[in-house]
Design an enzyme around this catalytic site. Structure first.
Site, short mmCIF file in Angstrom:
data_model
loop_
_atom_site.label_atom_id
_atom_site.label_comp_id
_atom_site.label_asym_id
_atom_site.label_seq_id
_atom_site.Cartn_x
_atom_site.Cartn_y
_atom_site.Cartn_z
N ASN A 110 -30.15 -6.76 -48.05
CA ASN A 110 -30.94 -6.24 -46.94
C ASN A 110 -31.06 -4.73 -47.02
O ASN A 110 -30.19 -4.05 -47.56
CB ASN A 110 -30.30 -6.64 -45.59
CG ASN A 110 -30.21 -8.15 -45.45
OD1 ASN A 110 -30.98 -8.88 -46.09
ND2 ASN A 110 -29.25 -8.63 -44.68
N ASP A 112 -31.89 -2.97 -44.15
CA ASP A 112 -31.97 -2.53 -42.75
C ASP A 112 -30.81 -1.63 -42.31
O ASP A 112 -30.88 -1.01 -41.26
CB ASP A 112 -32.09 -3.76 -41.82
CG ASP A 112 -30.95 -4.77 -42.01
OD1 ASP A 112 -31.21 -5.98 -41.90
OD2 ASP A 112 -29.81 -4.35 -42.30
N HIS A 127 -30.66 -3.57 -52.87
CA HIS A 127 -32.11 -3.35 -52.89
C HIS A 127 -32.51 -2.07 -52.17
O HIS A 127 -33.65 -1.93 -51.73
CB HIS A 127 -32.84 -4.56 -52.26
CG HIS A 127 -32.63 -5.81 -53.05
ND1 HIS A 127 -32.70 -7.06 -52.48
CD2 HIS A 127 -32.34 -6.00 -54.35
CE1 HIS A 127 -32.47 -7.97 -53.43
NE2 HIS A 127 -32.25 -7.36 -54.57
N CYS A 159 -41.08 19.13 -54.83
CA CYS A 159 -42.11 19.25 -55.89
C CYS A 159 -43.51 18.93 -55.39
O CYS A 159 -44.47 18.92 -56.15
CB CYS A 159 -41.74 18.33 -57.05
SG CYS A 159 -42.05 16.60 -56.69
#
Ligand code: BV8
Ligand code: ZN
Length: 249
Positions: A110, A112, A127, A159
Site C-alpha cells: 500500500n 497510503d 510500492h 532542476c
C-alpha cells in the site's frame, strides 16, 4: 466472525494461530489494499475499487503519466485527499501493538502510509508512497504532507523538471533497497501474516512462496480465498480490522 476454515488442506483455527503468534520470534506481515479497506480507502479490485471510473492499471503506469501528466497527477492528488481524510483502522493499530511485543516487520504494497500513521515503525513500502514525490529528471525525492498539491504536476525546485508521484508504477522495478530488505526479512521469518491482498501483483506476491521455502508458517487473512490460499497453513476469513485485534487477545 471467522468462518470455519475449509478442510481441504492443513487448516488452523484462531487459537492455534494465536499460539503460532506467541511462539514466533520473527513475524513478517505482507499487507495489501484490503488492509486499508476498513479505513475507507478503495481497493484496486474490489467492488468499491472505482477509482473515479478509471482502471488503475491504465493510470498507474509511466506511459499514462507521459501521455497525460495532469490527469495522472490529479488522480494521485484525489487519492491523497481521500487518504488524508481517513484514519488507521483497528487492524493497523493491532499490528502497531504487536510490534511492541514482537520483532515485527510490515512489508506493505500500500502507498497510503496508514501503517506508519498507526504507529508501526518497521514498515517497508514496496510500492512507494502517495506522500512522496520524485523528480522525473534529477530523481530527488521529497516528502510532501499536503494532500492537495496542485492540479498540474509541480516542477522540481532543484532542476525545474516535472515531479511525479513517488510510487512504483506497473512495469517499473521496485525500489532495490525495499526489495532487498523484504527478501532479508522473509528469509528469517517464522510466521508470515498475509493480510488483505489478492496476491495478483508481482513480485510482491512472490514473497509468500519464499517465506514458505524459508520454513515460515503462512497465515492468510482475507474476506475470500485467493491464489495464495493453497500456500497458507491457515486462512482466517473475515475483515482484517476485526480478526487482527482478536489475534492479539
Ligand atoms: C515489476 C503503486 C519488473 C501505484 C502498485 C506486463 C508488463 C509489465 C509488467 C507486468 C506484466 N504482467 C505482469 C507484470 C508484473 C506486474 C504485475 O504484477 N501486474 C499484475 C497486474 C499482473 N508488476 C509490476 O509491473 C511490478 N514491477 O514487475 O518490475 C518488470 C519491469 C519491467 C517490465 C516487466 C517487469 C510493479 C508492481 C507495482 C504496481 N504498483 N501500486 C499506485 O498505487 O497507484 S500495485 C497496486 O495494486 C497496489 O499497490 C497493490 O499492491 C496492488 C493491488 O493489489 P492488492 O493490494 O492485493 O489489492 P487488491 O484490490 O488486488 O486486493 C484486495 C484484497 O483485499 C482482496 O483479496 C480482498 O478480498 C481483500 N480485502 C478487501 N477488504 C478486506 C480484505 N481483506 C481483509 N480485510 C478486509 N476488510
Ligand atoms: Zn529535479
Amino acid at each position: 466472525m471467522c468462518l470455519p476454515p475449509r478442510d481441504n488442506h492443513l487448516m488452523a483455527t484462531l487459537p492455534e494461530v494465536q499460539d503460532w503468534l506467541r511462539n514466533s520470534p520473527r513475524i513478517i506481515v505482507l499487507s495489501g489494499a484490503g488492509m486499508s479497506a476498513e479505513s475507507g480507502v478503495p481497493t484496486f479490485r474490489g467492488l468499491d475499487g472505482l477509482w473515479r471510473n478509471f482502471n488503475p492499471l491504465d493510470l498507474a503506469t509511466p506511459e499514462a503519466f507521459a501521455n497525460n501528466p495532469t490527469l495522472v497527477w490529479e488522480w494521485y492528488d484525489w487519492r491523497r485527499s481521500l487518504v488524508a481524510a481517513t484514519h488507521p483502522n483497528p487492524g493497523h493499530l493491532a499490528l502497531a501493538q504487536l510490534e511492541l511485543q514482537h520483532h515485527l516487520t510490515v512489508i506493505t504494497q500500500n502507498v497510503d502510509g496508514l501503517h506508519t500513521r498507526a504507529g508501526s515503525t518497521h514498515v517497508i513500502e514496496l510500492h512507494g508512497s502517495l506522500w512522496r514525490t520524485r523528480c522525473t529528471a534529477c530523481q530527488s525525492i521529497r516528502t510532501n504532507l499536503t494532500p492537495k498539491l496542485s492540479t498540474l504536476p509541480p516542477l522540481c525546485p532543484d532542476c525545474g523538471q516535472l515531479l511525479r508521484p513517488g510510487v512504483v508504477w506497473f512495469g517499473e522495478n521496485l525500489p532495490p533497497m525495499a526489495w532487498e530488505a523484504s527478501l532479508e526479512a522473509i528469509a528469517e521469518a517464522n510466521l508470515l501474516l498475509v493480510i488483505g491482498t489478492s496476491g495478483t501483483v508481482y513480485p510482491a506476491a512472490e514473497l509468500v512462496p519464499l517465506a514458505k521455502q524459508a520454513g515460515a508458517k503462512v497465515v492468510e487473512i482475507n474476506l475470500e480465498e485467493t491464489p495464495l490460499s493453497p500456500l497458507a497453513d491457515a486462512t482466517l476469513l473475515g475483515p482484517g480490522g476485526q480478526i487482527l485485534p482478536k489475534l492479539l487477545q
